[in-house]
Design an enzyme around this catalytic site. Structure first.
Site, short mmCIF file in Angstrom:
data_model
loop_
_atom_site.label_atom_id
_atom_site.label_comp_id
_atom_site.label_asym_id
_atom_site.label_seq_id
_atom_site.Cartn_x
_atom_site.Cartn_y
_atom_site.Cartn_z
N LYS A 1 0.87 -1.18 0.00
CA LYS A 1 0.00 0.00 0.00
C LYS A 1 0.91 1.23 0.00
CE LYS A 1 -3.84 2.16 2.51
NZ LYS A 1 -3.19 3.46 2.75
N ARG B 1 -7.11 11.77 -7.90
CA ARG B 1 -8.28 11.05 -7.40
C ARG B 1 -9.41 11.99 -7.01
NH1 ARG B 1 -10.04 9.56 -2.30
NH2 ARG B 1 -11.53 7.83 -2.34
#
Length: 707
Positions: A138, A159
Site C-alpha cells: 500500500k 483522485r
C-alpha cells in the site's frame, strides 16, 4: 518496421552521440532523425523504469535526449507525446476538473488481524467459494487515473473525491516512469490507476536542498508528492524526483479475466509495476520447511505477506503504510460490487505508525538569518506525539559530539510543545564516530567559524540564505512591519527574480508585481504603498530591521536612545565599539557582533544601497515614568492584543527592562501563544514566575500602566 527495432534503430545499442550540426540538416532529415530518437528514448525509458535493465549509460541517454530537444526546437517538430515534454512547459492558470471514466474509490482498512479475517469471511460467504487474493504494497503516495487512447497518453487526473479530480496531464508528462506512448499491443482504450510517489533517498536529498536554500522541508514523501503534482508550473514538477507504479485497470476496451493477469501484461505495455506483488492462494504449505502436509488458506497467506513486508518496510526504497488485499478474478469483483465509498473486493491491512525511534538518513546544514549554522537530521518519517516527523534539530556541533550522532544511527526523538523535535539519544549506532560540520557554508561557500558551541557562516548579507531571511525579517514584525510582504510573498519575489536583497524592495516595478500569480493590481498597489511609507522609518525600527545579530527591538531602542542617528551608531560601531556598551543592556559580546556586522564589506555594500532609498529618522526619546523601575521582563511566543515590540516598549518607557534571554536577574517571563521551550525551561530552572498575556496586562494595570 518498428523504429524501436534494435536492427533498425541506431540509437538503441552503443549509439554514437556525434551529431552533425543542427543548422546543416534539411527539414526532412531533421524530422526523420527526431522520429528515430523518440522511439529510441521511449524504449530506453521502458528498459530503465519497467525492466530495470538499461541499455545505455545515463550520460549517453542525456546526449540523445538533448539532441532530440535541439531538433524539435530548431524545426518546430515537438509532438504532444514526445519524451521532451518531460522538461515541463508554460505554467498553468488553474487545473481543470475532470470526471473519472470509472470511480476511484477509497479502500476499507484496519490494522487489526481480526478485521482482515472478517473481510475474508464476508468474501467467501457472498461468493460461496474460496477466494484467491493478490497482495500488494500500500504505497503512501498520490493516486492518479491515467487514460490511454490508441496507446497514447490522453490525460492524467488526481483522485479528487473519487468521482472527479484535477487534470494534471502536463505535470504527469514530466514523470519519467509514466509512459506517454504504450508499447506492445495494449487495448485501444485503457484507463489505469497508478500511485505517484517520491523515493525515500530522493525525498531526503530534496529536503536537504530545501533546507540549504532556506525553505521549509516537507514533512514526509507523501506531502512532497502531493505538493509537487499540483504545482501550476510543470517545469517545477520536472525538477522534482517523482516516480509511479501502476496497479489496477479502471476501465478498458478489453479486460483480462484476472487482476494478476493484468499486472503481468502491464510491463508488456510499458507500465511499471511493483516487484513485491504476490498471489495468496489456498493449499500452500504453512511454511517453506513444513512437511506435515498442513496447508493454509488464502487469507493466512495474505496475513503472512503483510507481516513480512512490515519487517522489510524500512529497507524498501519507497514508503508504504500497509498492504492491499484484492480479490483476483474480475467476475468475483463484479459480484461483490461496491459501496458509495469503497470497493467491497479490496481491503487494506495497515501497519502500525512508527513511533519516536527512527533512523538518521542524512544531515542537512541550515543557515539562519544571523548566519548561525544549524545541523538538521533528516529522518525516516516517524510519529511523535501524533505528528509525522521527518527532521529533527541537532542544535550545534557540540551537542552532536556529546550525543555521538551520525548518519545511519537509530535515534530517539523528543518533541516539546509545537517546536521542532530534537534528537534525545542514540539508541543504536549504525556508523563510526559523529557527524562533522563542513568547513564551508553549503549556500555561499564562505568559511564556517565556531563561536563556543555554535557555528556561523561568515558570508553575511552576501550569503543567499541570510539575504532571503534578512528580507523577511526587514519586512516582518520586528522590522518595519510591511504588510503584504510575509514569508510566502518574499519567496515568490525571489523566485521570480524581482528581489535578491533588501534594497531591491525599493526598486520593485508595480506592473511586474501585479503580474505575479495570485497578486493583481490591488495587491501590488498595497505593497508598493507600504514600501513607499517605509522610506523614513524610526531609527530604532530601522536598526532592528537590519537583522544585526543580537539586536532586536529592545537593543535597537537602547542604541537609538543613546546615539540619536544612524550615522552615529554606525560610526561608533566601526571606530569605538566599546562605546556601544553605554547603551543599556549591551555587553561586550553584543558590541563586538555589531562591530563585525558593520565592518563586513558585503554588509556595507547592502547598507549603503539601502541608504540610497531610506532615511532613518533621528530618535525621538519619550520620557516615561518609573512604574516598572527595577523589573526585568522576557517575552516568548506571540501576543494577541499587542505586538511583542509594543510590549517591550511599554516596559521600557515605564522604567523597566526587556531582555532577550532568561537569567537569574529576570523578574517575569511573559508567555504568549506557541512559546519557546528553552525560555520556559530556563525560567523554571531559575525560579522565574511565568505569566500569560492576560496576567501581564493585569499586572501593568495594577501598576498604573495603560496599554
Amino acid at each position: 518496421m518498428s523504429l524501436a527495432d534494435e536492427n533498425e534503430n541506431p540509437y538503441l545499442r552503443e549509439p554514437s552521440t556525434e551529431f552533425a550540426p543542427v543548422e546543416e540538416l534539411a527539414e526532412e532529415e531533421a524530422e526523420a532523425q527526431a522520429d528515430v530518437l523518440r522511439e529510441a528514448i521511449r524504449e530506453h525509458d521502458r528498459r530503465y523504469y519497467v525492466e530495470s535493465d538499461p541499455l545505455i549509460a545515463d550520460r549517453t541517454y542525456d546526449a540523445l535526449f538533448a539532441r532530440l530537444q535541439d531538433l524539435e526546437d530548431a524545426f518546430d517538430l515537438a509532438t504532444p507525446d514526445s519524451p521532451t515534454r518531460r522538461v515541463g512547459g508554460e505554467p498553468l492558470d488553474a487545473f481543470e476538473t475532470v470526471e473519472h471514466v470509472a470511480p476511484m474509490l477509497s479502500i476499507e482498512g484496519s490494522g487489526e488481524e481480526a478485521d482482515v479475517r472478517e473481510f475474508d469471511e464476508r468474501v467467501r460467504r457472498e461468493l460461496g467459494r474460496e477466494a484467491r487474493y493478490v497482495c500488494e504494497p500500500k504505497f503512501d503516495g498520490i493516486s492518479l487515473s491515467v487514460v490511454y487512447e490508441e496507446g497514447v497518453l490522453e490525460r492524467a487526473v488526481t483522485r479528487g473525491d473519487g468521482r472527479e479530480g484535477d487534470d494534471v496531464t502536463r505535470n504527469a508528462r514530466t514523470i519519467g516512469s509514466l509512459p506517454q506512448r504504450l508499447h506492445g499491443d495494449p487495448p485501444d482504450f485503457l484507463a489505469v490507476r497508478g500511485e505517484v510517489y517520491m523515493p525515500k533517498d530522493d525525498f531526503q536529498a530534496h529536503n536537504r536542498e530545501r533546507i540549504e536554500r532556506g525553505e521549509d522541508p516537507f514533512a514526509n514523501p507523501r506531502n512532497a508528492t502531493a505538493g509537487t503534482i499540483r504545482q501550476l508550473d510543470p517545469a517545477v514538477v520536472a525538477e522534482r524526483p517523482l516516480e509511479v507504479f501502476f496497479f489496477d485497470i479502471l476501465e478498458a476496451s478489453e479486460l483480462p479475466e484476472t487482476h494478476h493477469e493484468a499486472l503481468e501484461r502491464f510491463p508488456e505495455w510499458g507500465l511499471r509495476t511493483n516487484d513485491r506483488v504476490e498471489l495468496a492462494e489456498c493449499g500452500e504449505p504453512r511454511s517453506a520447511d513444513d512437511t506435515s502436509g498442513d496447508t493454509r488458506d488464502a487469507i493466512e497467506a495474505a496475513i503472512d505477506y503483510r507481516d513480512r513486508l512490515l519487517e522489510e518496510r524500512d529497507d524498501l526504497p519507497y514508503e508504504i503504510d500497509g498492504v492491499v488485499i484484492k480479490v483476483d478474478d474480475r467476475a468475483g469483483r463484479e459480484e461483490l460490487g461496491r459501496t458509495a465509498r469503497h470497493d467491497r473486493w479490496a481491503y487494506a491491512y495497515k501497519f502500525p505508525a512508527r513511533s519516536e525511534v527512527t533512523t538518521v538518513q542524512e544531515v542537512a546544514v541550515q543557515v539562519g538569518r544571523t548566519g548561525r549554522v544549524t545541523p538538521v537530521a533528516l529522518l525516516d518519517p516517524v510519529d511523535v506525539g501524533g505528528v509525522t516527523v521527518s527532521r529533527a534539530s541537532l542544535h550545534n556541533p557540540a551537542e552532536i559530539a556529546e550525543k555521538d550522532v551520525n548518519v545511519g544511527d537509530t535515534v530517539r526523538l523528543t518533541r516539546a510543545g509545537d517546536v521542532i523535535p530534537y534528537v534525545e539519544e542514540v539508541v543504536e549506532k549504525g556508523s563510526e564516530g559523529h557527524y562533522e560540520l563542513p568547513d564551508r557554508c553549503p549556500v555561499c561557500d564562505s568559511a564556517i567559524e565556531r563561536d563556543g558551541p555554535m557555528a556561523f557562516c561568515t558570508g553575511g548579507l552576501t550569503c543567499r540564505a541570510q539575504r532571503r531571511r534578512s528580507i523577511e525579517y526587514y519586512a516582518g514584525d520586528d522590522g518595519l512591519d510591511l504588510e503584504g510582504l510575509g514569508e510566502r510573498s518574499v519567496r515568490q519575489l525571489i523566485e521570480a527574480g524581482l528581489v535578491e536583497s533588501v534594497p531591491d524592495l525599493y526598486e520593485l516595478d508595480r506592473e511586474e508585481l501585479a503580474g505575479l500569480e495570485g497578486w493583481g493590481e490591488t495587491s501590488a498597489n498595497n505593497v508598493m504603498s507600504e514600501i513607499e511609507a517605509s522610506r523614513e522609518p524610526p531609527l530604532d525600527e530601522f536598526l532592528s530591521a537590519l537583522g544585526i545579530p543580537h539586536v532586536g527591538p529592545a537593543t535597537a531602542r537602547a542604541l537609538a536612545a543613546e546615539f540619536g542617528t544612524f550615522d552615529a551608531v554606525r560610526e561608533t560601531a566601526l571606530e569605538e565599539p566599546d562605546a556601544l556598551e553605554e547603551a543599556g543592556e549591551i555587553g561586550d559580546t553584543v558590541s563586538e557582533t555589531i562591530h563585525e556586522f558593520f565592518a563586513s564589506e558585503g554588509n556595507a555594500r547592502v547598507v549603503d544601497r539601502l541608504l540610497d532609498h531610506v532615511s532613518p529618522q533621528e530618535a525621538a526619546i519619550e520620557e516615561g515614568g518609573e512604574e516598572l523601575e527595577g523589573l526585568t521582563f522576557v517575552f516568548t511566543g506571540s501576543l494577541s492584543q499587542l505586538t511583542r515590540s509594543e510590549a517591550q516598549e511599554a516596559v521600557e518607557v515605564h522604567g523597566g527592562s526587556a531582555t532577550s534571554s532568561v537569567s537569574g536577574n529576570t523578574d517575569y517571563l511573559v508567555a504568549g501563544e506557541s512559546p519557546g521551550a528553552t525560555k520556559r525551561e530556563d525560567a523554571e530552572a531559575e525560579g522565574v514566575p511565568i505569566m500569560g498575556e492576560g496576567e501581564f496586562l493585569s499586572f501593568l494595570a495594577s501598576r498604573g500602566v495603560g496599554i
